[in-house]
Enzyme design. Structure first.
Site, short mmCIF file in Angstrom:
data_model
loop_
_atom_site.label_atom_id
_atom_site.label_comp_id
_atom_site.label_asym_id
_atom_site.label_seq_id
_atom_site.Cartn_x
_atom_site.Cartn_y
_atom_site.Cartn_z
N ASN A 33 28.20 -29.67 6.91
CA ASN A 33 28.73 -30.64 5.94
C ASN A 33 27.64 -31.58 5.45
O ASN A 33 27.91 -32.52 4.69
CB ASN A 33 29.91 -31.43 6.52
CG ASN A 33 29.49 -32.33 7.66
OD1 ASN A 33 28.34 -32.29 8.10
ND2 ASN A 33 30.41 -33.15 8.14
N THR A 36 24.10 -34.90 8.64
CA THR A 36 22.76 -35.09 9.21
C THR A 36 21.86 -33.88 8.90
O THR A 36 20.66 -33.95 9.14
CB THR A 36 22.81 -35.31 10.74
OG1 THR A 36 23.50 -34.22 11.35
CG2 THR A 36 23.52 -36.61 11.09
N LYS A 92 34.74 -36.01 16.92
CA LYS A 92 35.59 -34.99 16.30
C LYS A 92 34.92 -33.63 16.23
O LYS A 92 35.55 -32.60 16.47
CB LYS A 92 36.02 -35.45 14.89
CG LYS A 92 37.15 -36.46 14.94
CD LYS A 92 37.40 -37.14 13.62
CE LYS A 92 38.15 -36.27 12.65
NZ LYS A 92 38.44 -37.03 11.40
N GLY A 103 39.40 -21.12 18.03
CA GLY A 103 40.54 -20.43 17.39
C GLY A 103 40.07 -19.34 16.44
O GLY A 103 40.62 -18.23 16.41
N ALA A 115 26.92 -25.15 21.74
CA ALA A 115 25.74 -25.94 22.10
C ALA A 115 26.19 -27.12 22.94
O ALA A 115 26.77 -28.08 22.43
CB ALA A 115 25.05 -26.44 20.83
N TYR A 146 29.18 -38.92 22.38
CA TYR A 146 28.51 -37.62 22.36
C TYR A 146 28.75 -36.89 23.68
O TYR A 146 29.18 -35.73 23.70
CB TYR A 146 27.02 -37.84 22.13
CG TYR A 146 26.19 -36.58 22.01
CD1 TYR A 146 26.31 -35.74 20.91
CD2 TYR A 146 25.24 -36.26 22.98
CE1 TYR A 146 25.53 -34.60 20.79
CE2 TYR A 146 24.45 -35.13 22.86
CZ TYR A 146 24.59 -34.30 21.76
OH TYR A 146 23.80 -33.18 21.65
#
Ligand code: UDP
Length: 312
Positions: A33, A36, A92, A103, A115, A146
Site C-alpha cells: 500500500n 513505508t 492491523k 484465509g 515474516a 509491533y
C-alpha cells in the site's frame, strides 16, 4: 511456472524477495500500500510479463485472481519510529492482514511464509536467543504494537497449520541491513550512514553498550528461500550471530566513510532491548544455512548504495 504473492513488495525485504523469485523463474504478484514502501525498489520489474503489482492494504480483504503456490507476508512497518507514527496500522497489518492472507492461502491451497521477528523475544533475558525462548515483551510499551502483532501472527499461523492443515512457515528475522533500506527509516544503520554522508555527528542512543547482530540482506533472503521450500513448520531464526555494541557499530561506520564526525549520545528510547543475538543452530541443521557476507563487506556494499541514493 509457480506463482508467488509477496506482500510488502515495495519495501526493503519484500523487494529483494521479488528479485529472488523472479531470478528463480517464478511468476511474482507484488502487493503493497506504499505507506513505508517505495515503488522505485521494484520499478525494474514492471517491464516483465511475469510480474504484477497490486496497490492494496492487506489489512482489508485480499483478493488475487488465479492460482497461487506460495504467499510470503512481508507487509509491515518495521522500524521503531515508523510504528510509533502509525501504531494502529502496525497492529492491523500483523493481525488482520495475517488473518486475510492465511484465509487466502487456505482458499488457494498455497503454502504461506510469514515474516516474524527477533522482537518477539522483547528485551531478552536469555542470550543468545533460541527459538524455544518465549520472550520478555512489554505489551503496553511503545514497541508493543509491533511485538504483539507479530506474536499474534505466529499464534494465528500455527492455529491455521494445526486446525486447517495449512502449510505454514515462520521466519524470525533479526536485524538486517543492505541496499533499499530507507535513508530516513530511523534505524541505526541508515541513521549513521546518512549522518556520516551529511557531515553530521552520529547519534548513539543511551551509552551505546546495547548490542545487535546485523545480517546482510542477501544472506537473509537465501535463508528465507530455503525455509519456504523446506518442510519445517516451527519458527526458525535467521540472522547473523556476529554481535556488536551500537557504539562500536557507529565507530565502524565512521571509519568506513572516512569522515571526522564524532559520536554523540542521545537518550535511550523506552524498552530498547539491551542485547540481541540469534542462535542459528536450527537454521544450520534444517536449512544447511549460515550467513556468508561479513559485516565489513556488507557495510561497504550498503555505503555505495546510500552514496548513490544521496547523490540523486
Ligand atoms: N540507535 C541509535 N541511534 C540511532 C538509531 C538507533 O543508537 O540513530 C540504536 C537503538 O537505540 C538500538 C540500536 O541502535 O539500540 C538498533 O536500533 P534499530 O532501530 O536499528 O533496531 P532495533 O532496536 O529494532 O533492533
Amino acid at each position: 511456472m509457480k506463482r508467488v504473492l509477496i506482500t510488502g513488495a515495495a519495501g526493503f525485504l519484500g523487494s529483494h524477495l521479488c528479485d529472488k523469485f523472479m531470478d528463480n523463474g517464478y511468476k511474482v504478484v507484488g502487493m503493497d500500500n506504499l505507506i513505508t514502501g517505495d515503488l522505485s525498489n521494484i520499478e525494474h520489474l514492471f517491464a516483465s510479463e511475469h510480474f504484477e503489482f497490486y496497490n492494496h492494504d492487506v489489512s482489508k480483504f485480499v483478493h488475487v485472481a488465479g492460482d497461487l503456490d506460495y504467499i510470503l507476508h512481508f507487509a509491515s512497518p518495521a522500524s521503531p519510529i515508523d510504528y510509533l507514527k502509525i501504531p494502529i496500522q502496525t497492529l492491523k497489518v500483523g493481525s488482520l492482514g495475517t488473518h486475510n492472507l492465511l484465509g487466502l492461502a487456505k482458499e488457494k491451497e498455497a503454502r504461506i511464509l510469514v515474516a516474524s521477528t527477533s522482537e518477539i523475544y522483547g528485551d531478552p533475558d536469555v542470550h543468545p536467543q533460541k527459538e524455544e525462548y518465549w520472550g520478555n515483551v512489554n505489551s503496553v510499551g511503545p514497541r508493543g504494537v509491533y511485538d504483539e502483532a507479530k506474536r499474534f501472527q505466529e499464534a494465528m499461523t500455527m492455529a491455521y497449520h494445526t486446525f486447517h492443515g495449512l502449510e505454514t512457515r515462520i521466519v524470525r528475522i533479526f536485524n538486517t541491513y543492505g541496499p533499499r533500506m530507507r535513508l530516513d527509516d530511523g534505524r541505526a544503520l541508515p541513521a549513521f550512514m546518512s549522518q556520516a554522508l551529511e557531515g553530521k555527528d552520529l547519534t548513539v542512543f543511551g551509552d551505546g553498550s546495547q548490542t545487535r547482530s546485523f545480517c546482510y540482506v542477501d544472506d537473509l533472503i537465501e535463508g528465507i528461500y530455503r525455509l519456504l521450500l523446506s518442510d519445517y513448520s516451527q519458527p526458525v531464526n535467521i540472522g547473523n550471530p556476529s554481535e556488536i555494541t551500537i557504539k562500536e557499530f557507529a565507530e565502524e561506520i565512521i571509519k568506513l566513510t572516512g569522515t571526522d564526525n564524532k559520536v554523540i549520545y542521545k537518550p535511550l528510547p523506552k524498552d530498547d532491548p539491551k542485547q540481541r543475538c540469534p542462535d542459528i543452530s536450527r537454521a544450520k541443521e534444517i536449512l544447511d544455512w549460515e550467513p556468508k557476507v561479513d559485516r565489513s563487506e556488507g557495510l561497504k556494499r550498503t555505503y555505495e548504495y546510500f552514496k548513490q541514493k544521496l547523490n540523486k
